[in-house]
Motif scaffolding. Sequence first.
Motif, PDB file in Angstrom:
ATOM      1  N   GLU A  45       0.944  -1.196  -0.040  1.00 51.13           N
ATOM      2  CA  GLU A  45       0.077  -0.075  -0.006  1.00 51.13           C
ATOM      3  C   GLU A  45       1.079   1.296  -0.025  1.00 51.13           C
ATOM      4  OE1 GLU A  45      -3.630   2.315   2.681  1.00 51.13           O
ATOM      5  OE2 GLU A  45      -2.624   0.384   3.616  1.00 51.13           O
ATOM      6  N   ALA A  46       2.002   1.205   0.992  1.00 54.50           N
ATOM      7  CA  ALA A  46       2.756   2.479   0.954  1.00 54.50           C
ATOM      8  C   ALA A  46       3.446   2.427  -0.377  1.00 54.50           C
ATOM      9  CB  ALA A  46       3.778   2.037   2.178  1.00 54.50           C
ATOM     10  N   HIS A  67       9.302   8.809   6.303  1.00 57.24           N
ATOM     11  CA  HIS A  67       7.905   8.924   7.325  1.00 57.24           C
ATOM     12  C   HIS A  67       6.963   7.611   7.325  1.00 57.24           C
ATOM     13  CE1 HIS A  67       8.715  13.071   8.480  1.00 57.24           C
ATOM     14  NE2 HIS A  67       8.282  13.415   7.180  1.00 57.24           N
ATOM     15  N   LEU A  68       6.645   7.146   6.286  1.00 51.46           N
ATOM     16  CA  LEU A  68       6.039   5.974   6.110  1.00 51.46           C
ATOM     17  C   LEU A  68       6.558   4.656   6.646  1.00 51.46           C
ATOM     18  CD1 LEU A  68       4.745   6.264   2.316  1.00 51.46           C
ATOM     19  CD2 LEU A  68       3.279   6.538   4.316  1.00 51.46           C
ATOM     20  N   ILE A  69       8.043   4.508   6.405  1.00 52.10           N
ATOM     21  CA  ILE A  69       8.930   3.508   7.205  1.00 52.10           C
ATOM     22  C   ILE A  69       8.612   3.517   8.556  1.00 52.10           C
ATOM     23  CG2 ILE A  69      11.093   2.518   7.427  1.00 52.10           C
ATOM     24  CD1 ILE A  69      11.628   3.481   4.588  1.00 52.10           C
ATOM     25  N   SER A 101      -0.997   3.141   9.829  1.00 52.11           N
ATOM     26  CA  SER A 101      -1.173   2.882   8.416  1.00 52.11           C
ATOM     27  C   SER A 101      -0.784   4.160   7.579  1.00 52.11           C
ATOM     28  CB  SER A 101      -2.695   2.575   8.177  1.00 52.11           C
ATOM     29  OG  SER A 101      -3.428   3.868   8.398  1.00 52.11           O
ATOM     30  N   VAL A 102      -0.788   3.819   6.262  1.00 48.82           N
ATOM     31  CA  VAL A 102      -0.548   4.937   5.252  1.00 48.82           C
ATOM     32  C   VAL A 102      -1.552   5.982   5.478  1.00 48.82           C
ATOM     33  CG1 VAL A 102      -0.476   5.479   2.823  1.00 48.82           C
ATOM     34  CG2 VAL A 102       0.343   3.234   3.589  1.00 48.82           C
ATOM     35  N   LYS A 103      -2.906   5.673   5.623  1.00 44.03           N
ATOM     36  CA  LYS A 103      -3.970   6.660   5.790  1.00 44.03           C
ATOM     37  C   LYS A 103      -3.645   7.682   6.973  1.00 44.03           C
ATOM     38  CE  LYS A 103      -8.919   7.093   5.637  1.00 44.03           C
ATOM     39  NZ  LYS A 103     -10.098   6.361   5.626  1.00 44.03           N
ATOM     40  N   ASP A 104      -3.229   7.077   8.109  1.00 42.69           N
ATOM     41  CA  ASP A 104      -2.827   7.753   9.374  1.00 42.69           C
ATOM     42  C   ASP A 104      -1.901   8.958   9.033  1.00 42.69           C
ATOM     43  OD1 ASP A 104      -4.569   6.159  10.883  1.00 42.69           O
ATOM     44  OD2 ASP A 104      -3.146   4.996  11.378  1.00 42.69           O
ATOM     45  N   ILE A 105      -0.962   8.737   7.950  1.00 46.70           N
ATOM     46  CA  ILE A 105       0.068   9.662   7.935  1.00 46.70           C
ATOM     47  C   ILE A 105      -0.491  10.632   6.663  1.00 46.70           C
ATOM     48  CG2 ILE A 105       2.535  10.004   7.268  1.00 46.70           C
ATOM     49  CD1 ILE A 105       2.050   8.862   9.855  1.00 46.70           C
ATOM     50  N   PHE A 153       8.015  -0.283  -7.146  1.00 47.09           N
ATOM     51  CA  PHE A 153       8.779   1.160  -6.717  1.00 47.09           C
ATOM     52  C   PHE A 153      10.023   1.626  -6.687  1.00 47.09           C
ATOM     53  CE2 PHE A 153      10.112   3.471  -2.640  1.00 47.09           C
ATOM     54  CZ  PHE A 153       9.688   4.749  -3.453  1.00 47.09           C
ATOM     55  N   LYS A 154      11.057   0.744  -6.334  1.00 45.78           N
ATOM     56  CA  LYS A 154      12.223   0.791  -6.461  1.00 45.78           C
ATOM     57  C   LYS A 154      12.957   1.014  -7.905  1.00 45.78           C
ATOM     58  CE  LYS A 154      13.130   1.528  -2.131  1.00 45.78           C
ATOM     59  NZ  LYS A 154      13.644   2.568  -1.463  1.00 45.78           N
TER      60      LYS A 154
END
Length: 260
Positions: A5-6, A37-39, A47-51, A133-134
């Motif tokens: 998700e991230a 921040h996500l890590i 969760s991703v949504k929290d950030i 992603f990478k």
Amino acid sequence: MLSEEAEKFLTEFRIEMMAHGKDDEAIDDMEAELEDHLIQAEKDGKSVKDITGGSVKEYIKNISGEMPAANNIKKYITLFIVYLAGILTVPTLISGTFEWTLSNLLYYAAIIVLGPFALYAGFKKILVNYANFKTEKLDIKGYAVSFIFSFLFMGVLVGSLFLVRRYPLVTFFEPASNVNITIGFILLAVLVIGSLLMKQWFYAVLAFLLAAPEIIAKIFADGGPESENYIIISSVALFAAVIIIFSILIISSKRDAQKK
């Protein structure tokens, strides 16, 4: 290690930032900061949504004050639309077959206005869901979906063109073939010279290569655009032009990869 998700969120974030005309360096910096921040958030059980709030567009709005000034992307979009309209009409103008009808003009207007948005939305969806992603490379499913999407997109273009020619709606005027040809060559010169002045040599070459099949057919074919000889020569020339265009793209991508 980021969750799937991230990773999707970061991929979409990069795409949206590119669409906003941000510099690559600025995008890399902000993406790296968001990744950190996500890590940390996932380590803390968030969760991703929290950030981020869960929406890339909403997240970008929230950080708009921290974002560096955008490039003049509106200017480039306008120039691209003009260029797109040109390369779509030049070949048919040079062949002398361009039809000045309401349905034809609406067809080209729809391609110019809706085409870029459809391509952007389609390939954005593919990149977010099927790109690593990478490495920023597509997996096998991504290539398959890209092929299907491209095939359907071209199918819509070709099918719509058939309908346009069958139902012209209103014919504005029917200029002589030599008038269309003259307009075509003038427009081609504007596209090529304009691209060279802006130091966009690839776009200058692209405009010329897409018009070249009609020019070659005009010189060497016996009969008009409807003749079998003309169609064969222009088709072979177009095939060769497509090979050259793809070769240029492959060589350029390899050079860019080596520089990086």
